[in-house]
Motif scaffolding. Structure first.
Motif, mmCIF file in Angstrom:
data_model
loop_
_atom_site.group_PDB
_atom_site.id
_atom_site.type_symbol
_atom_site.label_atom_id
_atom_site.label_comp_id
_atom_site.label_asym_id
_atom_site.label_seq_id
_atom_site.Cartn_x
_atom_site.Cartn_y
_atom_site.Cartn_z
ATOM 1 N N UNK A 386 -4.043 24.749 59.696
ATOM 2 C CA UNK A 386 -2.917 24.761 60.634
ATOM 3 C C UNK A 386 -2.439 26.184 60.894
ATOM 4 N N UNK A 387 -2.400 27.003 59.844
ATOM 5 C CA UNK A 387 -1.969 28.392 60.013
ATOM 6 C C UNK A 387 -3.002 29.202 60.791
ATOM 7 N N UNK A 388 -4.301 28.893 60.595
ATOM 8 C CA UNK A 388 -5.351 29.626 61.308
ATOM 9 C C UNK A 388 -5.232 29.440 62.812
ATOM 10 N N UNK A 389 -4.697 28.300 63.233
ATOM 11 C CA UNK A 389 -4.499 28.068 64.669
ATOM 12 C C UNK A 389 -3.407 28.959 65.242
ATOM 13 N N UNK A 390 -2.623 29.604 64.393
ATOM 14 C CA UNK A 390 -1.538 30.460 64.848
ATOM 15 C C UNK A 390 -1.935 31.929 64.859
ATOM 16 N N UNK A 391 -3.180 32.228 64.530
ATOM 17 C CA UNK A 391 -3.650 33.603 64.636
ATOM 18 C C UNK A 391 -3.703 34.028 66.099
ATOM 19 N N UNK A 392 -3.626 35.327 66.384
ATOM 20 C CA UNK A 392 -3.689 35.792 67.777
ATOM 21 C C UNK A 392 -4.968 35.326 68.473
ATOM 22 N N UNK A 393 -4.815 34.665 69.589
ATOM 23 C CA UNK A 393 -5.947 34.208 70.385
ATOM 24 C C UNK A 393 -6.540 32.886 69.951
ATOM 25 N N UNK A 394 -6.081 32.321 68.824
ATOM 26 C CA UNK A 394 -6.694 31.095 68.313
ATOM 27 C C UNK A 394 -6.384 29.893 69.205
ATOM 28 N N UNK A 395 -5.146 29.785 69.672
ATOM 29 C CA UNK A 395 -4.792 28.639 70.505
ATOM 30 C C UNK A 395 -5.581 28.652 71.815
ATOM 31 N N UNK A 396 -5.741 29.833 72.405
ATOM 32 C CA UNK A 396 -6.497 29.928 73.641
ATOM 33 C C UNK A 396 -7.963 29.577 73.409
ATOM 34 N N UNK A 397 -8.501 30.012 72.270
ATOM 35 C CA UNK A 397 -9.899 29.709 71.971
ATOM 36 C C UNK A 397 -10.096 28.219 71.739
ATOM 37 N N UNK A 398 -9.139 27.573 71.071
ATOM 38 C CA UNK A 398 -9.235 26.132 70.850
ATOM 39 C C UNK A 398 -9.120 25.368 72.174
ATOM 40 N N UNK A 399 -8.240 25.842 73.050
ATOM 41 C CA UNK A 399 -8.090 25.172 74.345
ATOM 42 C C UNK A 399 -9.345 25.327 75.195
ATOM 43 N N UNK A 400 -9.978 26.506 75.119
ATOM 44 C CA UNK A 400 -11.194 26.747 75.896
ATOM 45 C C UNK A 400 -12.391 25.996 75.339
ATOM 46 N N UNK A 401 -12.301 25.560 74.097
ATOM 47 C CA UNK A 401 -13.425 24.874 73.466
ATOM 48 C C UNK A 401 -13.639 23.497 74.054
ATOM 49 N N UNK A 402 -12.619 22.914 74.660
ATOM 50 C CA UNK A 402 -12.757 21.592 75.259
ATOM 51 C C UNK A 402 -12.442 20.497 74.261
ATOM 52 N N UNK A 403 -12.691 19.242 74.613
ATOM 53 C CA UNK A 403 -12.378 18.115 73.730
ATOM 54 C C UNK A 403 -13.216 18.145 72.472
ATOM 55 N N UNK A 404 -12.670 17.588 71.401
ATOM 56 C CA UNK A 404 -13.365 17.556 70.127
ATOM 57 C C UNK A 404 -14.491 16.539 70.119
ATOM 58 N N UNK A 405 -15.244 16.493 69.015
ATOM 59 C CA UNK A 405 -16.395 15.598 68.936
ATOM 60 C C UNK A 405 -16.021 14.121 69.011
ATOM 61 N N UNK A 406 -14.856 13.737 68.480
ATOM 62 C CA UNK A 406 -14.449 12.331 68.534
ATOM 63 C C UNK A 406 -14.192 11.908 69.972
ATOM 64 N N UNK A 407 -13.458 12.751 70.723
ATOM 65 C CA UNK A 407 -13.170 12.435 72.124
ATOM 66 C C UNK A 407 -14.456 12.403 72.938
ATOM 67 N N UNK A 408 -15.364 13.338 72.676
ATOM 68 C CA UNK A 408 -16.631 13.349 73.412
ATOM 69 C C UNK A 408 -17.440 12.088 73.119
#
Length: 418
Positions: A386-408
Motif C-alpha cells: 500500500x505504501x509503495x503505491x504512494x511513491x512518486x509516479x507509482x499511481x500514474x504507472x498503476x493507472x497506465x497498466x490497465x485492468x488487473x488479471x482478475x478483471x481481464x
C-alpha cells in the motif's frame, strides 16, 4: 537483452556496462518497490511451503499417518495471510493509523492472557501461546505489527509538532509502551521476540532522527537489558553456554545447533535433493520452525541458501526504498519499522542456524511453519505494498497498466467490461 545498433549499421550484443546501466534503470522505475515486495514474498512463500513439507513429512507420517498434516495447515494459514495482505494493500494510510491503537491494546491484553494459568501453553522453556482447545495463538507476533504502527503514529505526530529534538517528548510515551510489550513478552521467557521488539523501537528512533547521544544511550540500555535477561534464566544461560562451547555441549544444550550445522554442511554446493536429507529423519529437532534454514541448506545446498539470502536482501532493499521515497512521515516510519522487523528476524534466525548467534527460537519470516507468525508478517507486507503505491509516479504507472488479471479474465468470459 536485445541487440543494439553499432556505428557501422550492424547489430551487436550490449556490453557489461550497458547491461549494468539497464539494470540500474529498472530499479529507478516507479513500481520497482511494489513488484520487488510482491515477487520476493511469493517466492519465499512457495519455498516455505515446500520446505515445511520436506522437513515435517517423515515425523508427521509416523505420528498421524499422513505426511501432509503440517503442510496442509501451513497452506491454510498462507491463504488467510495472502487474503490479509491483499486487503492491507488496498487500505489508505489513515486506516493504518486508526488501527494502530486498537491493535496495540489487543496485543497487550493477549500478552497478559499468556500469563494466565490454564490458558497458556509452554514449550522449550518459553510460554508464548494462548491455547483455545485445538487453536493456539502467539500474541507476540501481532504485537510487532502493533508496535510498528503505534510507534510510527506517535513519532509522526511529534514530528509535525517539532518535538523530536529533545529526549523527553521523543521518548514519551514510546519508550514506556515498547517497554510494556517487552516486559510482557519476557515474562513468557521469550528473549528472541523481545529483541525484535526492541529492534523495532531502535529503528523508529533512528528514522525519526533521534539525537546521536540519545540514540546511543537507548542502544546501550537495550544491550544491557538483553544481556541481563540472557543470564538470569537457567535455560537461556544453558543455550548461551552451549553457543560459547559447542563441542562440549554437542549432546546437551547445543545439540540442535550442532545438528543444524551438520545439515547445512552436508548440503555442499547443490544439496542432497528435495526430500533426500538426513536431518528430517529425527536428527534435527524442530526442523520445520526455527531451523528450517538448515533444511534449505541440506537439500538445496549453498546455492539454495544464497537464493534465500538474496530474496531477503531484495525485500529489505524494497522496504527501505519505500521509506526513502515516500513523503508522509508516518508512512516512512512504518515502512522502516516493518522492514527492520523482518530483516533482523531473518538475520537472527539464519545466524543461529549457522552458529553466528545463540539459538533464540524465533522463526524465519515467510518460510518457517506457523500461522501466528505468518499472517501478521503478510499483513505487514501488504502494508508495504500500500505504501509503495504512494511513491512518486507509482499511481500514474498503476493507472497506465490497465485492468488487473482478475478483471481481464472476467472480461474474456464476458462477465466484466474491458
Amino acid at each position: 537483452m536485445s541487440a543494439v545498433p553499432a556505428e557501422d549499421g550492424r547489430t551487436r550484443r550490449p556490453g557489461l556496462r550497458e547491461q549494468v546501466v539497464a539494470a540500474v534503470g529498472l530499479l529507478d522505475r516507479p513500481l520497482t518497490s511494489y513488484y520487488l515486495v510482491l515477487g520476493c514474498t511469493f517466492m519465499l512463500l512457495a519455498l516455505g511451503l515446500t520446505m515445511v513439507l520436506a522437513a515435517s513429512s517423515v515425523k508427521q507420517l509416523q505420528e498421524t499417518g499422513s505426511a501432509y498434516t503440517l503442510v496442509q495447515k501451513q497452506a491454510m494459514w498462507m491463504v488467510l495471510g495472502v487474503l490479509g495482505m491483499w486487503g492491507a494493500s488496498r487500505l489508505p494510510v489513515r486506516t493504518f493509523r486508526t488501527l494502530a491503537y486498537p491493535l496495540l491494546l489487543l496485543s497487550v491484553v493477549a500478552l497478559a492472557l499468556v500469563l494466565v494459568p490454564g490458558l497458556n501453553q509452554s514449550a522449550n522453556g518459553a510460554t508464548r501461546w494462548i491455547s483455545f482447545g485445538p487453536v493456539q495463538l502467539q500474541p507476540s507476533e501481532p504485537a510487532k505489527l502493533g508496535l510498528v504502527l503505534w510507534g510510527a503514529d506517535i513519532l509522526a505526530r511529534k514530528e509535525r509538532l517539532g518535538q523530536l529534538t529533545e529526549w523527553r517528548p521523543l521518548l514519551m510515551p514510546l519508550l514506556p509502551g515498547a517497554g510494556l510489550l517487552a516486559v510482557l513478552v519476557m515474562l513468557g521467557d521469550d528473549l528472541g521476540t523481545t529483541m525484535v521488539l526492541l529492534t523495532i523501537l531502535l529503528a523508529l528512533l533512528w528514522v525519526a532522527g533521534a539525537p546521536g547521544r540519545l540514540f546511543v544511550g537507548v542502544v546501550g540500555l537495550v544491550a544491557m537489558v538483553v544481556s541481563i535477561l540472557a543470564v538470569v534464566s537457567p535455560y537461556r544461560m544453558a543455550r548461551l553456554t552451549g553457543f560459547l562451547d559447542p563441542e562440549g555441549n554437542a549432546h546437551g544444550s547445543y545439540y540442535q545447533g550442532i545438528q543444524g550445522l551438520f545439515a547445512v554442511a552436508s548440503g555442499g554446493w547443490f544439496g542432497t535433493g528435495l526430500g533426500e536429507g538426513r536431518a528430517q529423519w529425527g536428527f534435527l529437532p524442530h526442523p520445520e520452525t526455527d531451523f528450517i534454514f538448515a533444511i534449505v541448506g541440506e537439500q538445496f545446498g549453498l546455492v539454495g541458501t544464497l537464493v534465500v539470502l538474496h530474496l531477503f536482501g531484495l525485500l529489505a532493499y524494497a522496504g527501505l526504498r519505500i521509506a526513502r521515497r515516500v513523503k508522509d512521515p508516518f508512512t516512512r516510519l512504518a515502512a522502516a519499522g516493518a522492514t527492520s522487523w523482518l530483516l533482523v528476524q531473518a538475520i537472527v534466525n539464519i545466524g543461529a542456524v549457522i552458529g553466528v548467534f545463540p539459538i533464540t527460537g524465533i522463526p524465519l519470516p515467510l518460510v518457517s511453519y506457523g500461522g501466528s507468525a505468518l499472517i501478521p508478517t503478510l499483513i505487514a507486507l501488504g502494508m508495504l505494498l500500500a505504501f509503495a503505491k504512494r511513491e512518486p509516479g507509482a499511481r500514474q504507472a498503476l493507472a497506465a497498466r490497465g485492468p488487473g488479471p482478475v478483471v481481464r479474465a472476467l472480461s474474456w468470459l464476458g462477465l466484466a467490461r474491458r
